[in-house]
Structure formats: structure tokens, C-alpha cells
Design an enzyme around this catalytic site. Sequence first.
Site, PDB file in Angstrom:
ATOM      1  N   LEU A 409      33.624  32.354  45.459  1.00 46.72           N
ATOM      2  CA  LEU A 409      34.821  31.571  45.717  1.00 46.72           C
ATOM      3  C   LEU A 409      35.698  32.333  46.705  1.00 46.72           C
ATOM      4  CD1 LEU A 409      36.659  29.137  45.057  1.00 46.72           C
ATOM      5  CD2 LEU A 409      37.651  30.512  43.210  1.00 46.72           C
ATOM      6  N   GLU A1254      64.450  46.184   3.557  1.00 42.46           N
ATOM      7  CA  GLU A1254      63.829  44.925   3.141  1.00 42.46           C
ATOM      8  C   GLU A1254      64.803  43.743   3.038  1.00 42.46           C
ATOM      9  OE1 GLU A1254      60.286  45.785   0.203  1.00 42.46           O
ATOM     10  OE2 GLU A1254      62.002  47.034  -0.303  1.00 42.46           O
TER      11      GLU A1254
END
Length: 1319
Positions: A409, A1254
Amino acid sequence: MLGSHCGAIRYERHGQQFVADRGGFLEFQISIENPDPKVTLIQYLRRNLYLTGTKEACSQGACGACTVMISYYNHHQKKIIHYSGNACLTPICSLHGMAVTTVEGVGSTRNGLHPIQRNMMESHGIQCGFCTPGMVMTMYTFFRNNPEPNQEDMERALEGNLCRCTGYRPILEAFKKSCPCGLGLCQQSAEEKKEVTEKKTDEKPTPESYDKTQDVIFPGELQRSTEFRDTDILFVGGGYSWMRPVSLNKLLDMKAASPKATIIMGSQTAIGSKIRNNSLPSPEIICCTQVLELKRIVEEKDGISIGSAVTFAQMEDYLRGSLKGKKDRDCGVVSALLEGLRWIGADQLRNVATLGGHLMSVGPHDLQTFMLTVGAELNFISPNKKTKKLSYEKFVKNGINVPDPQDILVSVFIPFNKQNEYVLYSKQPFRRGMDYAVVNSGMVLRVNEKNGNIENLRFCVGNIESKPCLLEKVSNVANGRSFDDKLIGEACDVIIGELKECKADSMKYKISLACAFFFKMYKQISETIKQTNEKTEFGLTPTLSSGAQYYDVPNPEAKEIVWQPIHHTAAKSLASGEAVFIDDMPQYTNELSMWYVTSTRAHAKILSVDTSAALAMPGVVDYVDHRDVPGENMYGPLVHDIPLFPDKEVSFHGQPIGGIIAETREIARAAAKLVKVEYEDLPTLFLIEDAIEKKSMDAYVASHVNGDIEKGLAEAEMSLEGVINTGAQEHLYMEPISALVVPKKEDSEVDVFVNTQEANGCQTDVGLFLGVPNNRVNVRVKRSGGAFGGKALDTISASGTAAVAAWKVNRPVRLIYTRSFDVKTTCKRHPFKAFYKAGFTKDGRVTALSIDLYLNAGWNNGVSMFVMELAMLAMESTFDIPNYKGTGRICLTNLPSNGAFRGFGGPQGNFIMHNIMYDIAKKTGISFNRLREMNVYKEGDKNVNGMVLKHFNLPICWEDCKKQSKFDEVSKEIEEFNRKNRFRKRGIAMSTVVFSIGYPIVFLCQAGALVNIYQDGSVLLTHGGIEIGQGLHTKMIQVAATVLEIPMEKIYMSETSTATVPNATETGGSFVADLNGGAVMNACQILKDRLQPLKDAMPDAPWEKLIQAAYFSRISLSAAGFFKSRNVGYDFQKQGEGEYALYNSYGAACSVVEIDCLTGEHQILKADIVFDVGKSLNPAIDVGQIEGGFVQGAGMMTLEQVTYDKDRGEVTLYGPGNYKIPGIRNIPKEFNVSLLKEAKGENRPLYSSKGIGEPPLLLAVGVHLALREAVNAAREGHGITDSYRLECPATSERIRIGCAGPIVKKVDAIVENNQNVQL
């Protein structure tokens, strides 16, 4: 091969030195004979040059941790080109004649940090630090190329860099401060510049802010000579021949001589993997990146010709320039192509990925769909120099194959849009920024000049099947029609008819996207033609990121070092890449590598294992399995029921059966594939529903009861039943699990280097496996690059298998998990399913609630019983429900055993309870906020677990957050916005968290520390906690400095080691600072008390003199500290007895979101958070934990979906390439965090602070609730007034389907047959 590197070390080859001293940094020339094409840049940097600042986190080009700056001199443009690239994808062969700059070449702790590195530190943009070098290099390269940046460009540059810790806000802040002006003024308006300058009169954009002398100087030799870039080269090594021609003629000659040679261009994401796995059809490789004829962009009268070796970045630069001076109607194709280029990958990939490489691949379609839409033409040439032209449409029909395998290509011709022709392109990714398309689409519409009707409409879609599709029947319906909205419905019917037989997952969503794209594009073109004054608004509102942080800072004159916003103590080393992680450790002379032989079945008997082929492979040393374990082969947190190596049966796909020990990790991984295992398949289960049906349950049943549930439900005025699900979540910590085990020569000693959260557990179990006492096993942890709970139980497997291997061969063995193995086989966040029945009054008082809760544990209980208990606690911790019954069951399936993840069941429980309350609010018609306010606990109440709620600060956080977020005012604005906008809606929701801090099991509530003072006055601190990015060591040094009343600089924390502090509790539970801080305080206080008599006698003596006097007075300058938080624990079988926790953490958040109703894409417009951290030990670190936790939670609620193959039982994730955590584009656009002022409380032993880490993650449920509000607003627009159950995570697919409407109604009849199923 010749190249250059700028770093901080000296490199010698063949006795010749290439060194140029530049301000303390050393540049050196690198010459490699016979380079191996299989070797990537990151391998060479780390293992040959020992430059370990560049991190290997994913090896997929999807996280940015390995970002470097690559430079070359363009002799045609007469300038130096710098670009950022992923070292993990870059073959070393592709760098001939180039210069590579790594983080070591930017700044160092010895010679001074670069302003970018310094700003990362000062902006608190560093937590675990594993991603930091990549961030620094992305910023550094960006500023080399952009002297006048804007914020949009900055955010774009960061799209290719992931961070799992910080939430990105402080990183972006560091980016702004690092811009060339030094103050971020170049991004501001004139008025804003004046305002900023007035506020910061003491800060001037001097060379100190951005010192150009710290920029790397491009090597003169590479600039003067053209031979590196303009000469054909041939490298032979590693079984490959790497050819790089510089002309088309030479390329054709090479192809003629080697017809089976593989042509490569650009990033090598797909081909590179085949090279490294020796799976190419031929050993010849032709690299076309320097073929001049393939790098040309030629603008012609009717279109533009782009060479196949032109990179996306080069295309974008050229096309942006070509837009200047053109009228809008002439720019349709160019604008559409730019839109396509914008959202392909990230800068690191766009800089190297080429048009030819992209179009010739069979991977996800991006520009392939565009090329088919506009009718592009491909130009090929054969080795005999015969040229061929092929329309892209015909190329696609051939199955994305060249006319002849020998053809090359050369270029792609893209026609310009003609007069009265309109071109549009759009892509919907799973995650905005650095992601593949779910579906993309393009439209070309030409208007008949005479009658104004549609002369021709061309509509294409991609990513539904293996190649993009031209929907010709849509054209047939549209052509010749007038611009009538009736066409939309008819076209959608045709689209559905053409695509409904496609074989792909999520077909309802994908076809709805195709219809939505048609609708959007058609309406945009129609309104442009009709010159409609008020155009329909599509997509999300463009918004840039901002944020503010509010907290009290003590008087700088105060003697206490705690409570100060001090940066991470290792920030300098992390920013400069000098910080050492496990795989950064130098290799031992006789070191070996190990890799696993894993199960290819989810559940089966092992019939035989044949290792003969693997053992015959050169470089393989041995094989290890259950027969080689000298001690016990079983381990586990509660009972020893987990095999280190299974001997008879495998229980999940990917389970390690044995391990190959070899000279290198590449040999070990290749040899492991040669081991042949025969199985006898056994029945499998994967989902909670399957386990319930088959009664595959663990014996443990959690039961929490309060009041009389039967009576409460029977007497309730109203009732409601429902089912709520949560999904799994992958930790995706940046540093994969890693272990290095070094056997010593005497007395069966071993050193275990592992990035664990559980040093004590690793020590205990390695001793168990080897059959040696714990005192012979020393587990050493310098730091871990993130963990979030995922580096607890799973690191025992890693360190244990590596230890058995090292024991067998009596040599050091290193085991580094690949990202793919890590995400496929390690634990996840548990999926949950809740069946509930609620009773309540008409005015919203909840009087009874019954919940049956199930979690998917995977194949083994592991820690699932504790996760279940904490999930139930999270459901019960906020609202006072007089009659309550919760029952929890653990489902056993054939998936990897799920385990700890930040929040440990809390996020799932909080999500379930908030959604129950939302359902009740909708049922009663009472506002969601009001309903929660009337049901929340009050000061002095006792919760289900018997804790008396003293200093219950949740209502204070709630009211402060409502005020900060202007909830009522914004709610009205959203109502007005939704009234005016049909295709985008907004939602707002508040959320809360009550999180218990302190382990229920009392023996875990202990910690130790060791503090040594040396004769020069320096202090070495050691404790049992592990630095995983949460700033633990920084806080511990602050505590020690405060107690000893000395500067922090005198204190050093080297590593965590079981030889210095034994029997440490696992680092987790948001309690590690409390425990270890208490032990550090104790040790330092012991030393302070010992020194007090001398201090009284020498009141004016400096610290150093005091220590010398103590030494000569024979006063011990070493002290072991110990701390236990409380004496009473909690028995889960005796509800309400004992002490469940030490105290509670409280927080509230308000989230505002916006959704695109036609695609399901969303953005978080704003997040306001108020959090009670007591009196923060370090407010900057705590704010970072809040921001990072919230963003991680938002990922759980929206993006992060764990799937498995329903046939094989294999988790289908392989890393950040297909598991999407939040990126820079996915954080709240406005991100405001406040620490609760004057927060009262008790049982806060560490300077009145509270644990963090947390709890903030749980607040992200508000994002999901706000999305649910937005979806319900969209449904109301279609006359649907139900309360839609939006599942978790709320992916774009679920949001889109939830929004309902005519398109969704049309696709609803499509039968899904998904191969990949969500957990």
C-alpha cells in the site's frame, strides 16, 4: 545500530566511552550489533542499560507508564522532532539514528529535579508513584512541543496515561504549574491573568519556574549526519532479519527477494506481539517507516493523497493547517477525518501509528469506517512496480486483503466533499479518551441543487462485525427523498433489518447506536441546510476540569509536624524514577526466572502433565509442581484449603499447575506453552444464579436481626420488593504482582522480596511451603505500586511458588506477573445479588426491611465471609430501621477466588441500601433526600451491631455538603436544563458513608515499630505497615518527628521487614496508620523519656549533641514500640456483643452528571465532598485519598465491567487495553473536597485523626444515583414514569437502553446471544 540516550548513568562498550557531561546529567551513545527485533525499548532500557525509571505496567501500550521521549532530526524540515512513545511497544530496531530520553535524563534527586517533577511533588500528584515517571515524560515531551499550551491540550496529552491512585486532579494541577510561563497564565484570559498575578505577587515566571537548561540537548552527531535516516539498513538477530529501506524502489526489491516478509509500519501493536511470540509467517521483516514516497501528503484539486507511512499525528497536524482559509462548506471531509483521528488511541500511539498500518489491520475499525464512507481509494504497487488502484469498498468486500500478497500500500486518496455535499463521522467508545469504538459511523449526504432533495446518501457503520459495513438499503430508502423527519424512522427500520443477523455481543446496543448516529447526522445536516436558528443539541456539554480543596492548616510556627500538608517523603525519588520497585532490583548473577503452566479448563481433573518439550528448550533449567513442595502444599486465611500447586483437580481457568524455571522470563513463558496437560472436564458454575440453583454454597451463613421482621412487614402501610445487583471490579494496580526469592547459603534462610500488603502472611506461608521456621524467612517490602486489597492473598501464591522454585534449584528466582495473567487469575471485588422486601409508612418512614444477600466468592471462600459481614454492616450503618433481618450466603463458582478490594464489601452494601431507599422514595413520592433524612440514625442511637453512636457527625457532613454543592439551587437548574434538552439530561444525587474503623477481630488490632537513633542524630524508623501509595510512611515520619521534636529530614524509613518488626497485621482496613502510628508514638516516647534527663541537664544542646551525650552515657538509642487499640473484640455469631470497631468515619457527597440519551455516554459535571477525618494527620494526603477513592468508586459504578467467556469460563480481560478504568476524561469536571472542620469524636488515639483510604470510595454511589435520575428524566420525556433499575456498573450500554425511546423500542425484539457475560 546506533542511537543516543540521555540518562543518569555511564555506559561503556568495547572499552570506548561516549559521555557528555551536561549539568550533572550524562548523555551516552549506544551501539548495538545484531539487534534482536523481539527486544522492545523497555526491555533494553531496563535490562541492558539498567534504567528502571521507565516502568512496565501493561506491555499493551494502554497505560502510559513506559512513556519516553523519542527524538530525531528531520533534515527535510530542518528541525528536531520530539514525540512521546510507549517503550513497551517500540522495537529497539526501529530507533536507529534516534535519541531516547527517559525520566532519568530529566532530573534527579542528586542533581536537581526538573520543574515538572518538582510540581508533581508539590501538587501532591504522587501516591504509589508507579505511573509517575510516565506522567513526567508525557508532560516533558508535551512542553517541548507546545510553548503556549492550553488546558484542553494538556488534558488531551494525559489521555494515554493512567493513574489508579490520585484521581488525576493533582496531576493536572502539576501540569498547569509546569507550563512554560510557570504560573499557568498562558491558559487564562487577560482578566484571569491579572487576577492570578495579583494573588501571587511573590511568584514570578522566572527561569526557576521553567529552566530551559534542564531540557535535554539533542545529540549533535545525529543532527549533522543524514546516514542514520537516509540509508538502507539490515539487522540480523534473534532469528529475524530486520530491513529498513528508505526508498520505494529498495522496498520493492526487498519484497521481491523476500516475498513472505512481513511489512510493518507504526506502533506494531499487533505485529509486535507476533514478532515476540515467533508467530510470523517468515523471519524477514520490512519496516517502512522511512520510505520517503510513503510519507508524503499531497493535496490535489479533488482530494488529498496520504502516504501509507504517514502517522496519525502527522496527518492531524497537516489537516489542521489545511483548514485555515477554507470555508466551512469545503471542509466537510477534512473536519470529519480530524474527528476520526482525534479519538484514535492517545498521543503515544498517534505519534507512531500510521494510516497504512491501521487500514491493513483487522482490529477495531476507526478510520476504516471513514474510508468506506467517503469512498477512499487505495493505491498499491507490486514488486514488479505495477500500480493498482482499488476502491476501499471493494477492498472491504475482499475481507481486508490486498489484491495480491506481494502488493504494497503506497497511499490513500481521500476525495474532498463536493458542492452541496456534507460529511460527518462519529465514534462511541466504551470510555472517552484512549479507547476502541463500540460502534462508529459515517455519513455522506449530497443535496440535489435543483430540487433540494437528497440526491445521494451513503451511511456506514463499523465495529459490529469483522469489517465495516456500507448499508446500501439505507441509501435506497433515502435517495430522492425530501428532508422529512419521517425518513428517520424508516431508515432506522432498514438499519435494524440489515444488522440484526450480525453475530456479536450487545447487538441491541450496537444497532441502537447505528440508528442514533443516523439520526444525529441526518438532523445536523438537515438543520444546516434549512439554516435552523435553534439547532438540536447533541452530545455532552464540553467542559474542562477544575477543583478546590478546603482544609485547615495549623500555624506554621507550631512545633507539631503532624496536621501539616507535607508531600510524600519519597516523592522526589518517585518523580525522578529512582524509587525501586521489585522488578527494578538489580539481577543477581545466578538469578533465574519463572513462569506458570496454567489450566485451560475452569473445572477438571488433571490426568497427565507432559513437560518433555518444554524441558528440551534451550535456556530451560527445570520444572516445578506440587511434587517439589518440601513442606505443606495447602494454605488459606481461615482453613488451609488452597493448593499452592493443584495435584489432582483444577478449579478455575488460569490456575497455576506448575512452573517453568529458565534463564530469562521470555524463555520461561515460551516454554510454559509447550507443556501438555490432559484433562477430564467436570461440571462448571459461574454466576450467582447458577450457584443458587445448584445449591453451591459455603456452609457459613451471616445473620443480622433487629426487632420483629415478620410483624414489621405485616403492619407496614406500604411495601416494596426488588432485586439489586452489583458487578465485579478488577484492582488494576499499576505495578503487577512481583516476587523475587533469594535462598541463602546456610541454615535454610531465604529473603523474599514481594510487593505484598501481607508481609506476615507471606512469611508464615513461605515457611509452611518450605518446611522451615518463620525465623528463617525474611519478607522485605520497600513499597508497592498500588494494591487496594489485591496484593494480600494473591501475593502469597506468587511468593510461595517462587520460593519453592528457588528452593529446588538453590538459586534466586524472579516471578513477575504479566498484566494479562494478573487480571485474568487474581481476585476481584465480589459481585453481589440482593433480594429485598421493605415495609414503610406513606410519609416515608421505613419500619421493616428483609434482605437476602448473595455474593460470588469464586471457587473458594477465602475471605468472603468477612466481606459478607462488612457488606451487611455497610447496609445497616446509616439508617435506623426498627425491624430488620439480613441473611448472607456465599456462592461457590468456578472463577478465581474473589478477595479484598478497597472497601471490603462496603461499596456493595452501601450501593444496595441507597438503591433500596431510592426505590422507596420513588414509591412514596417523597424526595430522596428527605426520605433519607427522616430515616438516618441520630446521636446516641445504637446500631444493629451494638455500637452507641457518639459524635455521629454524618448529619453535619450532610448539611455542609448540601450547602457547599448548592444542592437546592442546582436541582432547579437541572430541572430547567432537562426541560429544554431532549437528547441530553442531567441528574443530581447526594450520597453518604458511615465506615467503621478498627478490625472487629481484636487480635488484629495490634502493631509494632522499631526506632533506632544513630550517633550522628539520624533516625531509622521501621514499622509493620507497608507503603502502597497511601502516604503511610510520610505520616509515620510526621508522628516520629513530632514526638521526638526533630525535623522530618532527620528520619528515614527504609523498608518494611519481618526481620525488624514481626507479626505485623496486614496493611488494610483504613486502620494501618492508627495501629502503626500508635506503635511509632510508643517507641519514640520511650526514647524521649530516656533522653529527658540529659535534655534537662543540657537544655540548650542541639539534637546531635544530645544523642552523642546519650551514647557516651550508655543510654540505649533503640526502642521497640507496641500498640493495641482496644481490649474487647466482636464475635460475628453473637450479634450486638462486644466492640465492633473503634470509631466511625463519616462523609457526604453530591454528584452532578450529564448523559447523552442517544449513546449512553456520560460525564460527571461536578462532585462536592465533605469528609470527617478527625484532625487530619496530613490533610494533603487525606484529600488525595478522598479524590482517588471517589474516582475509583466512580469506575466501579460506571465503566468497569468484568466479563467471562461463558463456554471456557475464562475471564476475558487482558489489561487496560480492554478493561477501562477512569482516565483523565472521566473524573468530575469540577472536583471540590472539604475536610470537616472541628470534627468532634472520641477513641481517636493518633493525634485525634481518623483512618482514611477506603471510606471515600463508597461515596461514588452518588454518581450512579445521579445517573439513575438522569435516565429517569429521559424516560419521562417518552412518557414513561416508572423508576428504572439501572444496573451496576452503569455502562453506556445500560444508560442508553435505560433512556428508552423509539429506537430502543425498535431494537428490543432483537435476541441477544452474548459470548461474554458480566460477573
